[in-house]
Design an enzyme around this catalytic site. Sequence first.
Site, PDB file in Angstrom:
ATOM      1  N   LYS A   1     -10.076  -0.323 -11.694  1.00  0.00           N
ATOM      2  CA  LYS A   1     -10.282  -1.055 -10.344  1.00  0.00           C
ATOM      3  C   LYS A   1     -10.579  -2.517 -10.584  1.00  0.00           C
ATOM      4  O   LYS A   1     -11.884  -2.804 -11.146  1.00  0.00           O
ATOM      5  CB  LYS A   1     -10.914  -0.399  -9.449  1.00  0.00           C
TER       6      LYS A   1
ATOM      7  N   LYS B   1      -5.750  -0.177 -10.223  1.00  0.00           N
ATOM      8  CA  LYS B   1      -5.543  -0.994  -8.817  1.00  0.00           C
ATOM      9  C   LYS B   1      -6.222  -2.296  -9.047  1.00  0.00           C
ATOM     10  O   LYS B   1      -7.002  -2.374  -9.663  1.00  0.00           O
ATOM     11  CB  LYS B   1      -6.535  -0.161  -7.817  1.00  0.00           C
TER      12      LYS B   1
HETATM   13  C1  PBG Z   1     -13.541   0.211  -0.860  1.00  0.00           C
HETATM   14  C2  PBG Z   1     -11.938  -0.011  -1.299  1.00  0.00           C
HETATM   15  C3  PBG Z   1     -11.108  -1.005  -1.509  1.00  0.00           C
HETATM   16  C4  PBG Z   1      -9.792  -0.792  -1.331  1.00  0.00           C
HETATM   17  C5  PBG Z   1      -9.769   0.736  -1.649  1.00  0.00           C
HETATM   18  N1  PBG Z   1     -11.062   1.024  -1.581  1.00  0.00           N
HETATM   19  C6  PBG Z   1     -11.752  -2.722  -1.054  1.00  0.00           C
HETATM   20  C7  PBG Z   1     -12.725  -3.295  -1.990  1.00  0.00           C
HETATM   21  O1  PBG Z   1     -12.902  -2.700  -2.992  1.00  0.00           O
HETATM   22  O2  PBG Z   1     -13.270  -4.007  -1.777  1.00  0.00           O
HETATM   23  C8  PBG Z   1      -8.775  -1.666  -1.383  1.00  0.00           C
HETATM   24  C9  PBG Z   1      -7.309  -1.185  -0.904  1.00  0.00           C
HETATM   25  C10 PBG Z   1      -6.275  -2.100  -0.554  1.00  0.00           C
HETATM   26  O3  PBG Z   1      -6.641  -3.220  -0.480  1.00  0.00           O
HETATM   27  O4  PBG Z   1      -5.251  -1.626  -0.200  1.00  0.00           O
HETATM   28  N2  PBG Z   1     -14.329   0.106  -2.381  1.00  0.00           N
HETATM   29 ZN    ZN Z   2     -16.354   0.055  -1.637  1.00  0.00          ZN
END
Ligand code: PBG
Ligand code: ZN
Length: 327
Positions: free
Chosen positions: A198, A251
């Site tokens: 991520k 992601k």
């Molecule tokens: C929370 C999380 C996020 C997303 C999924 N889980 C946001 C972040 O890490 O700030 C993003 C999903 C999206 O943008 O569709 N940790």
């Molecule tokens: Zn988070």
Amino acid sequence: MYDLTIRPRRLRVTPVIRDLVAEARIDPNMFVQPHFVVPGQNISEPIEAMPGISHQSVDTLLQTVASDLKLGIRAVLLFGVPPEGAKYPDGHSAYAPDAVVPQAVAALKKRFGDDLAVITDVCLCAYTDHGHCGLVRDGRIDNDATLPHLARMALAHAEAGADIVAPSDMMDGRIGAVRAALDEAGLAHTGIMSYSVKYASAYYGPFREAANSAPGFGDRRSYQMDARNRREALLEAQLDIEEGADILMVKPALAYLDVVRDIAEAFSQPLAVYNVSGEYSMVKAAADRGWIDERAIVMENWHAFRRAGADIIITYHARQALAEGWL
Ligand code: PBG
Ligand code: ZN
């Protein structure tokens, strides 16, 4: 003269022949539709930055999921959106007995049973008053102090009946902590889909409005991955596998297809891509202005995920695609 014995165009002559030889195919069974669940009743509140997506209370969610199931969407990913007053430094409202995600999980599993795979996002950022995914100590994110809280949150979801929990926080060691907590509680059958790879990404903007989870200070670069790094993705995935991840994820999706390909080739676990909020909202915004063909763009993106090696596609476009017969 040119030698034209071999002509690739022969297999592009008709739509049927093109379909016959197509390499990448999309099947609704690979879709996961995300949902933003809020406390209350009879709520379905559109999210401005994500046209077509709404905040829903559990009762409304049940109706949406029932109609999605008829379309062929058999997996959901749940995000809880707690009220502002229920945010604390350690995010403990994430695993309160009356927390909205365990309630939604229990209601969905009671109504749909094993016809529906219920996946829950496990992260503290929507539940902490500072908006970070981990606990804060002396202005830094305290990795190890965060792990027990994530484990408790995952346990609350699993005890409510979640099929799969999906930690998205990017703390080191979180998959191991969650796996141990689940196993200790007799939940060895509950799966873990790790947000293994991520990246710290500007593509999460609309989501943070939807989940009300933007960090109150600083950013997430001390825990999410640096967009400049490719090899590090292999390390993150490797560690998650060693700690017990059943499904891996990359992601965001579109800007990271090289990484998707790397992970697909390196590991045998199923691989999910998260076609995130910013990717969704950019398509929506351009389509709204008539600048692009929404269906064609979305199909092209999804085929790119498949070509890169993704097995599972988490996408806000799933419902619309099936409802409008895009496949
Ligand atoms: C929370 C999380 C996020 C997303 C999924 N889980 C946001 C972040 O890490 O700030 C993003 C999903 C999206 O943008 O569709 N940790
Ligand atoms: Zn988070």
